[in-house]
Scaffold this active site. Structure first.
Site, PDB file in Angstrom:
ATOM      1  CG  HIS B 119      -1.573  -1.283   1.391  1.00 30.29           C
ATOM      2  ND1 HIS B 119      -2.752  -1.818   0.804  1.00 30.29           N
ATOM      3  CD2 HIS B 119      -1.347  -2.227   2.521  1.00 30.29           C
ATOM      4  CE1 HIS B 119      -3.164  -2.830   1.020  1.00 30.29           C
ATOM      5  NE2 HIS B 119      -2.442  -3.344   2.139  1.00 30.29           N
ATOM      6  N   PRO B 120       1.618   1.530  -1.082  1.00 26.70           N
ATOM      7  CG  PRO B 120       2.412   1.417  -3.384  1.00 26.70           C
ATOM      8  CD  PRO B 120       1.673   0.831  -2.316  1.00 26.70           C
ATOM      9  CE  LYS B 121       0.839   6.272  -6.206  1.00 27.03           C
ATOM     10  NZ  LYS B 121       0.006   6.979  -7.244  1.00 27.03           N
ATOM     11  CG  ASN B 122      -1.890   3.604   4.142  1.00 22.83           C
ATOM     12  OD1 ASN B 122      -1.407   3.928   4.858  1.00 22.83           O
ATOM     13  ND2 ASN B 122      -3.461   3.063   3.980  1.00 22.83           N
TER      14      ASN B 122
END
Lengths: 406, 318
Positions: B119-122
């Site tokens: 979940h790199p954009k969390n």
């Protein structure tokens, strides 16, 4: 009806790769391929059918009203953003002048009430701890509902204490206890405080100077000092300073230069950062800065009066109406993406800004007159009507006695 | 984790992840009474939760109510976060458990890396990592972690922000300019890399004449490769504005711009830069004022028409 660009000539605005192919240029060209086709076809079609492009009100309302009832399993990942879901839907419906009936309205108030915590702030869902983002969304949703029942739900004394509790030593605001502090925090806190009349100078002392540290060499604002200028954070920074009457602390020409440069010359929509891709949601985050920019220009001594907003209001509407309407209703990021409530809210808000942002009594409307939405308040992003109603209601109540509680 | 189609049961058992058993069907959880969400029968904006989601969160609510902090609850929070990694309340509770049970935080760094990868954009996964690194006081894995993430998405805002926090907090600027060089080499239009370059300079050498001169040379070289690349022009403007001569006082830059014009290599970014140079001179110099108007006209009507409102307005202000 306003005059847009000659879309038959849209290919003149293609990105110049200059024989230096990089990931950035490849992705940009790809997006342009999709958008050029849609824009060009509309250019051709409007020779026969002059009333293009049309805002698909019926489909959008179907999407929104269906979402009001029920959201599919994919929305599990927004289980901590339930007030946001309410706000995105309600604000979109209000822009389309189709508010929910009294029964649904009451049910929504009850829904938001279950997200309210002991601290006065709102959490992402029942039982979740209070967080500035869902609190901002809940306040906006309640003000959009606009009934006394809705607005009276807010516990102003506790809410004020909640805001105080989130202020840090460096005058930034954390999003919730034990969490990240970035420029969203101070914007959410200010929007909430001003709308509900719980603002105090003490609460925000030092915050303007912290925001100014977020302005970058490019002219826009970053989430925290040192980071890259970004549309969402830029809106938060400018609006927050406005809400404190401190907008003249920034390097204004630099901000303006950065903001206008974010509009994409082919697509017509906005990108969030230099050399990144267009996205429908920036129609509001970037576009929404421009009414504020004009307000600043009007107060500057000796500056000429702008004759419009300083971005291309027609091109933005063209992008949203031609490239971003999903056939089954809802607005999208860019061609190829699926519709969602967030993009629907900010896409419609962007259309409103582009139409009414310069002179609400003389809107700039691309397409037939039925495309007209209603004016949006550029600081809070609820309709101007809702904002007026809310401020009238809350101004009639005394500002709670500010007390710095640990 | 692939599942083989052929082979016998043994191979399938080895390759397949164990099927998820609902908490309500687990012997070791029989002591806990699950608590459903307060508005189970929502009339409005009702999310259609899956059986698994309801099950996990009903049990989470139950342990939260009695404030149980144990290994089994740690595992439960992992299930909850895999279903909704944006549940900031669960992340916070997980941190309380880690502190309470004095869990080895290096183990947590491994979990954190996995969540970041998925979940790199969390926001929450990155904040969690920051909190763990702060507790540990050990940033040694962070440069590699952020570099790996940037390999997937070279402009991930959270990754850059985390990296900036690490290098600033722990004074780890040594390799950062080289990183910028590498990333700009890979994609000359990577604005995040250019921004990081400015950040590193601000925090190390500052903007002394020698440093600025070297960076001007570097930037003009990059601009020569792609004169429409706004990132490089913005960086050039940024560093010049940090010097006492400002944007208009650098002979090399002025000559460079003039040469581009003379050889008919025009870009909107070049002309916009010339507008800024001439605006800086405009107060004292009538010729500069005329130049601004001329450039704005060219931009508004020909070279950068999307911004015609802005260029026309600017021409009036000079």
């Amino acid at each position: 009806m306003a005059n847009g660009r000659d879309l038959k000539l849209i290919k003149d605005f293609r990105f110049d790769e200059e024989n230096v192919s990089t990931v950035t240029s490849i992705e940009q060209i790809n997006v342009e391929d999709n958008c050029e086709e849609l824009l060009y076809q509309t250019g051709l079609a409007s020779e026969i059918e002059p009333d293009l492009p049309v805002l698909n009100r019926k489909q959008h309302l179907e999407f929104l009203n269906s979402s009001l009832k029920y959201l599919p399993k994919g929305y599990e990942v927004l289980d901590s953003s339930q007030p946001w879901l309410c706000y995105w839907i309600l604000h979109s419906l209000s822009l389309l002048e189709n508010p929910p009936n009294a029964e649904v309205s009451s049910a929504l108030v009850a829904r938001l009430a279950r997200c309210q915590t002991e601290s006065g702030g709102f959490g992402g869902g029942p039982g979740q701890s209070a967080h500035l983002a869902p609190t901002y969304a809940a306040v906006n949703a309640l003000c959009t509902l606009g009934t006394v029942e809705a607005m009276a739900l807010i516990d102003r004394e506790k809410l004020q204490k909640f805001l105080y509790s989130l202020k840090n030593a460096d005058s930034s605001f954390s999003m919730h206890h034990g969490s990240e502090a970035d420029i969203r925090g101070v914007y959410c806190a200010l929007s909430i405080a001003r709308l509900t009349n719980i603002y105090t100078e003490e609460l925000f002392s030092g915050s303007a100077e912290w925001i100014v540290r977020c302005q970058t060499y490019e002219g826009g604002f970053a989430g925290v000092p040192g980071m890259e200028a970004h549309g969402g954070y830029a809106f938060c920074g400018l609006a927050a300073l406005f809400l404190m009457g401190q907008e003249d602390l920034i390097d204004f020409p630099a901000f303006l230069r950065w903001a206008v440069s974010r509009q994409m010359k082919l697509e017509g929509g906005f990108q969030g950062r230099t050399n990144k891709l267009v996205d429908g949601c920036y129609s509001f985050w970037q576009g929404g800065a421009f009414p504020l920019i004009n307000l600043i220009l009007k107060t500057k001594e000796g500056m000429p009066m702008p004759l419009s907003l300083l971005f291309n209001q027609e091109a933005l509407q063209e992008y949203l109406l031609i490239c971003c309407q999903h056939p089954r209703g809802g607005i999208i990021d860019k061609p190829g993406k699926s519709q969602d409530l967030y993009h629907t809210c900010y896409g419609l808000s962007g259309i409103s800004v582009a139409q009414f942002g310069f002179d609400p009594s003389h809107p700039t409307v691309i397409g037939p007159p039925e495309n007209k939405l209603v004016p949006c308040h550029p600081l809070y992003n609820i309709t101007s009507e809702s904002a007026e109603k809310a401020t009238t209601y809350f101004q009639s109540l005394p500002c709670p006695c500010p007390g710095r509680l640990i | 984790m692939s599942e083989t189609e052929s082979s016998g049961d043994e191979c399938v058992l080895k390759c397949k992840k164990p099927a998820f058993v609902l908490y309500r069907n687990r012997e070791e959880w029989k002591d806990v009474v699950p608590i459903p969400q307060a508005d189970v029968h929502n009339a409005v904006v009702a999310i259609n939760y899956s059986e698994k989601f309801k099950d996990v969160y009903d049990y989470l609510r139950a342990v939260l109510a009695k404030q149980e902090k144990s290994e089994r609850v740690l595992k439960l929070t992992e299930d909850a976060l895999n279903l909704n990694p944006a549940n900031y309340s669960v992340w916070q509770y997980r941190r309380e458990i880690l502190r309470c049970l004095k869990i080895d935080l290096r183990r947590e760094l491994v979990f954190s890396a996995k969540m970041i990868h998925q979940h790199p954009k969390n926001y929450q996964v990155w904040y969690h990592r920051k909190a763990i690194v702060e507790m540990l006081g050990d940033p040694s894995a962070e440069l590699e972690l952020t570099k790996n993430d940037l390999e997937y998405d070279s402009k991930n805002y959270h990754a850059w922000q985390h990296r900036q926090w690490v290098v600033q907090t722990f004074g780890m600027f040594d390799g950062e300019m080289v990183l910028c060089d590498t990333m700009i080499e890979a994609d000359i239009r990577n604005n995040s890399a250019w921004n990081h370059r400015f950040f590193v300079m601000s925090n190390t050498t500052g903007f002394t004449p020698q440093v600025v001169a070297a960076q001007v040379d570097y930037t003009l070289q990059q601009i020569s490769k792609a004169i429409h690349n706004e990132s490089a022009w913005n960086f050039l403007r940024g560093i010049l504005c940090q010097t006492k001569d400002g944007i208009s006082g650098n002979i090399k830059v002025n000559t460079f711009c003039e040469n581009l014009i003379a050889s008919n290599n025009i870009s909107p970014q070049l002309l916009a830069f010339l507008v800024d140079i001439n605006m800086a001179l405009a107060k004292e110099d009538q010729q500069a004022r005329e130049k601004v108007k001329e450039l704005c006209m060219q931009l508004a009507t020909d070279v950068d028409t999307i911004r015609h409102n802005y260029w026309n307005y600017l021409a009036q202000t000079v």
